[in-house]
Structures are given as C-alpha cells and as structure tokens.
Design a protein around this motif. Sequence first.
Motif, PDB file in Angstrom:
ATOM      1  N   LEU A  30     -14.354   7.842   6.650  1.00 24.24           N
ATOM      2  CA  LEU A  30     -13.557   8.499   5.615  1.00 24.24           C
ATOM      3  C   LEU A  30     -12.127   8.569   6.135  1.00 24.24           C
ATOM      4  O   LEU A  30     -11.862   9.192   7.163  1.00 24.24           O
ATOM      5  CB  LEU A  30     -14.105   9.896   5.326  1.00 24.24           C
ATOM      6  N   ILE A  31     -11.224   7.903   5.426  1.00 26.43           N
ATOM      7  CA  ILE A  31      -9.839   7.785   5.873  1.00 26.43           C
ATOM      8  C   ILE A  31      -8.926   8.450   4.847  1.00 26.43           C
ATOM      9  O   ILE A  31      -8.928   8.081   3.671  1.00 26.43           O
ATOM     10  CB  ILE A  31      -9.424   6.303   6.046  1.00 26.43           C
ATOM     11  N   PHE A  32      -8.165   9.421   5.296  1.00 36.39           N
ATOM     12  CA  PHE A  32      -7.166  10.066   4.450  1.00 36.39           C
ATOM     13  C   PHE A  32      -5.846   9.346   4.678  1.00 36.39           C
ATOM     14  O   PHE A  32      -5.430   9.145   5.814  1.00 36.39           O
ATOM     15  CB  PHE A  32      -7.056  11.553   4.790  1.00 36.39           C
ATOM     16  N   THR A  33      -5.194   8.959   3.590  1.00 33.19           N
ATOM     17  CA  THR A  33      -4.014   8.109   3.690  1.00 33.19           C
ATOM     18  C   THR A  33      -2.944   8.547   2.693  1.00 33.19           C
ATOM     19  O   THR A  33      -3.090   9.558   2.012  1.00 33.19           O
ATOM     20  CB  THR A  33      -4.421   6.628   3.512  1.00 33.19           C
ATOM     21  N   ILE A  38      -2.444   3.316   0.192  1.00 34.30           N
ATOM     22  CA  ILE A  38      -3.546   3.019  -0.730  1.00 34.30           C
ATOM     23  C   ILE A  38      -3.086   2.064  -1.828  1.00 34.30           C
ATOM     24  O   ILE A  38      -3.866   1.260  -2.325  1.00 34.30           O
ATOM     25  CB  ILE A  38      -4.189   4.307  -1.286  1.00 34.30           C
ATOM     26  N   LYS A  39      -1.805   2.128  -2.181  1.00 30.95           N
ATOM     27  CA  LYS A  39      -1.255   1.180  -3.148  1.00 30.95           C
ATOM     28  C   LYS A  39      -1.345  -0.240  -2.594  1.00 30.95           C
ATOM     29  O   LYS A  39      -1.714  -1.175  -3.307  1.00 30.95           O
ATOM     30  CB  LYS A  39       0.205   1.522  -3.469  1.00 30.95           C
ATOM     31  N   LYS A  40      -1.028  -0.395  -1.325  1.00 25.85           N
ATOM     32  CA  LYS A  40      -1.104  -1.714  -0.686  1.00 25.85           C
ATOM     33  C   LYS A  40      -2.548  -2.230  -0.682  1.00 25.85           C
ATOM     34  O   LYS A  40      -2.804  -3.393  -0.999  1.00 25.85           O
ATOM     35  CB  LYS A  40      -0.554  -1.638   0.736  1.00 25.85           C
ATOM     36  N   LEU A  41      -3.488  -1.370  -0.353  1.00 25.19           N
ATOM     37  CA  LEU A  41      -4.908  -1.758  -0.381  1.00 25.19           C
ATOM     38  C   LEU A  41      -5.340  -2.116  -1.796  1.00 25.19           C
ATOM     39  O   LEU A  41      -6.053  -3.099  -2.009  1.00 25.19           O
ATOM     40  CB  LEU A  41      -5.787  -0.619   0.147  1.00 25.19           C
ATOM     41  N   ASN A  42      -4.921  -1.306  -2.756  1.00 25.34           N
ATOM     42  CA  ASN A  42      -5.273  -1.543  -4.157  1.00 25.34           C
ATOM     43  C   ASN A  42      -4.714  -2.883  -4.639  1.00 25.34           C
ATOM     44  O   ASN A  42      -5.385  -3.622  -5.351  1.00 25.34           O
ATOM     45  CB  ASN A  42      -4.743  -0.383  -5.019  1.00 25.34           C
ATOM     46  N   ARG A  43      -3.504  -3.192  -4.220  1.00 25.56           N
ATOM     47  CA  ARG A  43      -2.877  -4.471  -4.599  1.00 25.56           C
ATOM     48  C   ARG A  43      -3.611  -5.640  -3.934  1.00 25.56           C
ATOM     49  O   ARG A  43      -3.927  -6.635  -4.585  1.00 25.56           O
ATOM     50  CB  ARG A  43      -1.399  -4.463  -4.193  1.00 25.56           C
ATOM     51  N   ASN A  44      -3.898  -5.520  -2.661  1.00 22.89           N
ATOM     52  CA  ASN A  44      -4.533  -6.613  -1.917  1.00 22.89           C
ATOM     53  C   ASN A  44      -5.973  -6.884  -2.328  1.00 22.89           C
ATOM     54  O   ASN A  44      -6.398  -8.028  -2.361  1.00 22.89           O
ATOM     55  CB  ASN A  44      -4.475  -6.342  -0.416  1.00 22.89           C
ATOM     56  N   TYR A  45      -6.726  -5.828  -2.650  1.00 25.88           N
ATOM     57  CA  TYR A  45      -8.154  -6.009  -2.894  1.00 25.88           C
ATOM     58  C   TYR A  45      -8.556  -5.912  -4.361  1.00 25.88           C
ATOM     59  O   TYR A  45      -9.601  -6.416  -4.741  1.00 25.88           O
ATOM     60  CB  TYR A  45      -8.972  -5.003  -2.071  1.00 25.88           C
ATOM     61  N   THR A  52      -3.883   4.662  -6.144  1.00 27.43           N
ATOM     62  CA  THR A  52      -5.083   5.197  -6.773  1.00 27.43           C
ATOM     63  C   THR A  52      -5.549   6.379  -5.935  1.00 27.43           C
ATOM     64  O   THR A  52      -5.037   6.605  -4.832  1.00 27.43           O
ATOM     65  CB  THR A  52      -6.163   4.110  -6.922  1.00 27.43           C
ATOM     66  N   ASP A  53      -6.520   7.111  -6.420  1.00 25.64           N
ATOM     67  CA  ASP A  53      -6.966   8.285  -5.675  1.00 25.64           C
ATOM     68  C   ASP A  53      -7.954   7.953  -4.562  1.00 25.64           C
ATOM     69  O   ASP A  53      -7.890   8.493  -3.466  1.00 25.64           O
ATOM     70  CB  ASP A  53      -7.540   9.349  -6.609  1.00 25.64           C
ATOM     71  N   VAL A  76      -4.101  11.405  -0.003  1.00 24.66           N
ATOM     72  CA  VAL A  76      -3.865  12.844   0.039  1.00 24.66           C
ATOM     73  C   VAL A  76      -2.837  13.243  -1.024  1.00 24.66           C
ATOM     74  O   VAL A  76      -3.004  14.261  -1.705  1.00 24.66           O
ATOM     75  CB  VAL A  76      -3.412  13.291   1.446  1.00 24.66           C
ATOM     76  N   GLU A  77      -1.817  12.430  -1.199  1.00 25.70           N
ATOM     77  CA  GLU A  77      -0.774  12.741  -2.182  1.00 25.70           C
ATOM     78  C   GLU A  77      -1.345  12.778  -3.607  1.00 25.70           C
ATOM     79  O   GLU A  77      -1.065  13.702  -4.376  1.00 25.70           O
ATOM     80  CB  GLU A  77       0.356  11.720  -2.097  1.00 25.70           C
ATOM     81  N   THR A  78      -2.143  11.789  -3.947  1.00 22.87           N
ATOM     82  CA  THR A  78      -2.751  11.758  -5.279  1.00 22.87           C
ATOM     83  C   THR A  78      -3.764  12.886  -5.428  1.00 22.87           C
ATOM     84  O   THR A  78      -3.829  13.531  -6.477  1.00 22.87           O
ATOM     85  CB  THR A  78      -3.401  10.388  -5.549  1.00 22.87           C
ATOM     86  N   ALA A  79      -4.528  13.156  -4.384  1.00 22.40           N
ATOM     87  CA  ALA A  79      -5.499  14.256  -4.426  1.00 22.40           C
ATOM     88  C   ALA A  79      -4.790  15.587  -4.683  1.00 22.40           C
ATOM     89  O   ALA A  79      -5.277  16.411  -5.473  1.00 22.40           O
ATOM     90  CB  ALA A  79      -6.294  14.311  -3.125  1.00 22.40           C
TER      91      ALA A  79
END
Length: 133
Positions: A30-33, A38-45, A52-53, A76-79
Amino acid sequence: MRVPQLQIKKLFDGIMKQESDKSAAGDINLIFTTDRKIKKLNRNYRKRNKPTDVLSFNYENQFGKKGVFGEIYVSVETARRQAQDYGHALNQEFLRLFCHGLLHLMGYDHKKPLDRKKMKAKESLYLNLPGLI
C-alpha cells in the motif's frame, strides 16, 4: 497524517477471508503518494492524463512477480479533497480507497453499471465490518 494501520489490517483480513482463494498469495504493498505521481502512473498504465484517487496493480496476474500479489497506490491529496467533499474523516477515506483498490485486485471492476453496483455493494459490506470505524 496518521494512517489507520489497525483498521486497514482488519479490513484486509475481512476482505481476504471472503474473497480470496489459495491462488491469491503474496504481499500487497500500500503506497501513499501525490497527485503528481499518481497522474504519471495513470497516464502510463491507463492512458488517462489526470490524477486519480486509487490505482491497483495485480502483479500475480500481470507480471508473474513472485512474492508480491499486488500494489495499491492512494493519492493523499485526492483523498483529502474527497474526504472533505464526502463529509467524513481522512482515515475513513483511506479505508474506502484501500477497500476499493483491494477489490480491484480481487477482480472486481466498475466499467459497466451492473459491475459498478456490485462493487459498491461489496465496498459497503466491508466498510461496515464490526469494529472497523
């Protein structure tokens, strides 16, 4: 920021007791970021160029990675924003996002309306486990 470790463990145990089979073995990270990461991960994958949350990666099914079943990333920011929008505590939002991410690892999705309804029902069931909140 305090992470509700005991509640996360209790939630994990409750979900795994009901949802997992013997093939779902290994650790879940479980990684808090941040929104940026997370935007970079969302774009890449997922080919979506926005934060995203929560994102889940099932390594057992995707990469055959031994010892790690999957990873759940939580922004964490979106949460924080969502907790405020929904009118509940940040710890509650962390639990909701962890539950959502873990259900994705267990094979649930919400692309179709019926699947969304089923996943929401599962989230509600597990987030209302006795002694969780």
